[in-house]
Design a protein around this motif. Structure first.
Motif, PDB file in Angstrom:
ATOM      1  N   LEU A 216       8.856   5.203   5.846  1.00 47.90           N
ATOM      2  CA  LEU A 216       8.684   4.919   4.423  1.00 47.90           C
ATOM      3  C   LEU A 216       7.439   4.062   4.171  1.00 47.90           C
ATOM      4  O   LEU A 216       6.687   4.313   3.222  1.00 47.90           O
ATOM      5  CB  LEU A 216       9.931   4.200   3.883  1.00 47.90           C
ATOM      6  CG  LEU A 216      11.210   5.038   3.783  1.00 47.90           C
ATOM      7  CD1 LEU A 216      12.382   4.165   3.369  1.00 47.90           C
ATOM      8  CD2 LEU A 216      11.024   6.191   2.803  1.00 47.90           C
ATOM      9  N   VAL A 217       7.252   3.049   5.029  1.00 47.29           N
ATOM     10  CA  VAL A 217       6.070   2.187   4.886  1.00 47.29           C
ATOM     11  C   VAL A 217       4.792   2.985   5.105  1.00 47.29           C
ATOM     12  O   VAL A 217       3.805   2.831   4.365  1.00 47.29           O
ATOM     13  CB  VAL A 217       6.147   0.996   5.865  1.00 47.29           C
ATOM     14  CG1 VAL A 217       4.818   0.237   5.904  1.00 47.29           C
ATOM     15  CG2 VAL A 217       7.274   0.052   5.473  1.00 47.29           C
ATOM     16  N   GLU A 218       4.801   3.846   6.122  1.00 45.95           N
ATOM     17  CA  GLU A 218       3.610   4.651   6.396  1.00 45.95           C
ATOM     18  C   GLU A 218       3.322   5.626   5.259  1.00 45.95           C
ATOM     19  O   GLU A 218       2.156   5.827   4.884  1.00 45.95           O
ATOM     20  CB  GLU A 218       3.808   5.428   7.709  1.00 45.95           C
ATOM     21  CG  GLU A 218       3.672   4.578   8.946  1.00 45.95           C
ATOM     22  CD  GLU A 218       2.275   4.008   9.092  1.00 45.95           C
ATOM     23  OE1 GLU A 218       1.308   4.791   9.176  1.00 45.95           O
ATOM     24  OE2 GLU A 218       2.148   2.767   9.112  1.00 45.95           O
ATOM     25  N   ARG A 219       4.361   6.216   4.697  1.00 46.85           N
ATOM     26  CA  ARG A 219       4.146   7.145   3.582  1.00 46.85           C
ATOM     27  C   ARG A 219       3.600   6.410   2.368  1.00 46.85           C
ATOM     28  O   ARG A 219       2.691   6.904   1.684  1.00 46.85           O
ATOM     29  CB  ARG A 219       5.458   7.836   3.221  1.00 46.85           C
ATOM     30  CG  ARG A 219       5.283   8.918   2.154  1.00 46.85           C
ATOM     31  CD  ARG A 219       6.543   9.716   1.965  1.00 46.85           C
ATOM     32  NE  ARG A 219       7.608   8.912   1.372  1.00 46.85           N
ATOM     33  CZ  ARG A 219       8.805   9.395   1.036  1.00 46.85           C
ATOM     34  NH1 ARG A 219       9.087  10.679   1.286  1.00 46.85           N
ATOM     35  NH2 ARG A 219       9.715   8.615   0.502  1.00 46.85           N
ATOM     36  N   ARG A 220       4.124   5.185   2.114  1.00 48.56           N
ATOM     37  CA  ARG A 220       3.617   4.391   1.003  1.00 48.56           C
ATOM     38  C   ARG A 220       2.162   4.005   1.235  1.00 48.56           C
ATOM     39  O   ARG A 220       1.340   4.029   0.311  1.00 48.56           O
ATOM     40  CB  ARG A 220       4.481   3.143   0.831  1.00 48.56           C
ATOM     41  CG  ARG A 220       4.180   2.362  -0.449  1.00 48.56           C
ATOM     42  CD  ARG A 220       5.061   1.136  -0.570  1.00 48.56           C
ATOM     43  NE  ARG A 220       6.464   1.489  -0.442  1.00 48.56           N
ATOM     44  CZ  ARG A 220       7.279   0.940   0.456  1.00 48.56           C
ATOM     45  NH1 ARG A 220       6.819   0.054   1.320  1.00 48.56           N
ATOM     46  NH2 ARG A 220       8.544   1.301   0.501  1.00 48.56           N
ATOM     47  N   ARG A 221       1.833   3.650   2.466  1.00 48.22           N
ATOM     48  CA  ARG A 221       0.457   3.263   2.789  1.00 48.22           C
ATOM     49  C   ARG A 221      -0.503   4.434   2.589  1.00 48.22           C
ATOM     50  O   ARG A 221      -1.597   4.278   2.035  1.00 48.22           O
ATOM     51  CB  ARG A 221       0.394   2.758   4.223  1.00 48.22           C
ATOM     52  CG  ARG A 221      -0.980   2.243   4.646  1.00 48.22           C
ATOM     53  CD  ARG A 221      -0.975   1.839   6.097  1.00 48.22           C
ATOM     54  NE  ARG A 221      -0.707   2.979   6.969  1.00 48.22           N
ATOM     55  CZ  ARG A 221      -1.637   3.865   7.326  1.00 48.22           C
ATOM     56  NH1 ARG A 221      -2.879   3.765   6.865  1.00 48.22           N
ATOM     57  NH2 ARG A 221      -1.325   4.864   8.124  1.00 48.22           N
ATOM     58  N   ARG A 222      -0.082   5.608   3.028  1.00 50.36           N
ATOM     59  CA  ARG A 222      -0.948   6.784   2.871  1.00 50.36           C
ATOM     60  C   ARG A 222      -1.097   7.166   1.400  1.00 50.36           C
ATOM     61  O   ARG A 222      -2.171   7.612   0.975  1.00 50.36           O
ATOM     62  CB  ARG A 222      -0.360   7.946   3.663  1.00 50.36           C
ATOM     63  CG  ARG A 222      -0.474   7.776   5.178  1.00 50.36           C
ATOM     64  CD  ARG A 222       0.277   8.855   5.903  1.00 50.36           C
ATOM     65  NE  ARG A 222       0.236   8.629   7.360  1.00 50.36           N
ATOM     66  CZ  ARG A 222       0.967   9.315   8.229  1.00 50.36           C
ATOM     67  NH1 ARG A 222       1.780  10.276   7.810  1.00 50.36           N
ATOM     68  NH2 ARG A 222       0.892   9.041   9.516  1.00 50.36           N
TER      69      ARG A 222
END
Length: 230
Positions: A216-222
Motif C-alpha cells: 500500500l505504501v509503495e502504491r501510494r508513493r508511485r
C-alpha cells in the motif's frame, strides 16, 4: 555565524555526545528486563510442572510453561536484538553506516545484558554461591555478540523504506516460523503443538500485515510520483 546557527551546531554536538549513552542505557535496560523476565517465567513454569507424573510428562502443560517455551527460544532472543536495534534508531537519521553501527552495538549489548540478567536471577533463585556469570556456558556470551550485532543492524533498517526495510521487518516472523520447523519448542507433543500453533499464527498474521502495508505504501508513493511528474 548567527546565533541560530551556533545554537544548532551546539545542539547537534550535544546530540552526538549523548547518542552512545542513549544506546547503552536503552539496550541494557531492555535486555536486562527480558533476561530477568525469562528466568522468572521459567521458574514459574517449573513450579507448575509435575514431572513425577507420567501423564503430565507425556501430555501435561500449563500456561506458564507455554510462556516459558515461547520466551526462552531462539527466535525470541533474536527478536530482542532486532527490537532493540529498531528502538535506538532515530527516524531522522539517514546515514546507513551510522544506523548499522548503532543498531549492531545495541543488539549485542541487549543480548549480553539479557544473558547476564538471566544468569543473575537464576543464581539468586537457586541459592548458588558460585559467581553468577558461571551459571551460563561461555557459548551464550559469545553468541550474544556474534548474533546480536547483525540482528541489531537488521533492526536499525526496519524504519527504512523499500526492499531493505521490508526484509528487515520480515526477519523475526520468518525466523520464528522456520524455527518451528527446524527446532520446535516443548518437552512433549502437546506443548510442541501449542507452541507451533501460536508462533505460526502470529508469524502468518505479522507477515501478511507487513507485506500488505508495504504494498500500500509503495502504491501510494508511485501514485504521488506519477502525479508530480510533468
Amino acid at each position: 555565524m548567527t546565533n541560530d546557527q551556533r545554537h544548532g551546531s551546539r545542539w547537534q554536538g550535544r546530540s552526538r555526545m549523548t547518542r552512545p549513552v542513549e544506546i547503552l542505557v536503552r539496550a541494557l535496560a531492555v535486555g536486562a528486563g527480558f533476561g530477568a523476565a525469562t528466568s522468572l517465567v521459567n521458574a514459574l513454569s517449573n513450579s507448575y510442572a509435575d514431572l513425577e507424573s507420567r501423564a503430565y510428562t507425556t501430555s501435561g502443560w500449563s500456561i506458564a510453561e507455554i510462556m516459558s517455551v515461547l520466551l526462552d527460544s531462539g527466535w525470541a532472543w533474536a527478536g530482542l536484538a532486532v527490537a532493540v536495534g529498531w528502538l535506538v534508531t532515530h527516524a531522522g537519521e539517514s546515514r546507513p553506516t551510522a544506523l548499522a553501527q548503532g543498531g549492531a552495538a545495541a543488539g549485542a549489548l541487549a543480548l549480553l545484558a539479557a544473558t547476564a540478567a538471566y544468569s543473575i536471577v537464576d543464581t539468586i533463585r537457586s541459592g548458588g554461591q558460585f559467581p553468577w556469570y558461571e551459571s551460563e556456558p561461555p557459548l551464550w556470551w559469545v553468541a550474544g555478540v556474534v548474533f546480536g550485532a547483525p540482528l541489531g543492524a537488521v533492526g536499525a533498517c526496519v524504519k527504512r523504506s523499500g526492499a531493505i526495510g521490508l526484509l528487515a521487518r520480515l526477519t523475526v516472523p520468518v525466523g520464528a516460523a522456520v524455527q518451528m520447523v527446524v527446532l520446535p519448542p516443548g518437552r512433549n507433543e502437546v506443548i510442541e503443538t501449542i507452541g507451533k500453533t501460536i508462533v505460526w499464527t502470529a508469524a502468518a498474521a505479522s507477515i501478511g500485515f507487513i507485506v500488505v502495508r508495504f504494498l500500500l505504501v509503495e502504491r501510494r508513493r508511485r501514485s504521488l510520483a506519477a502525479a508530480e511528474s510533468p
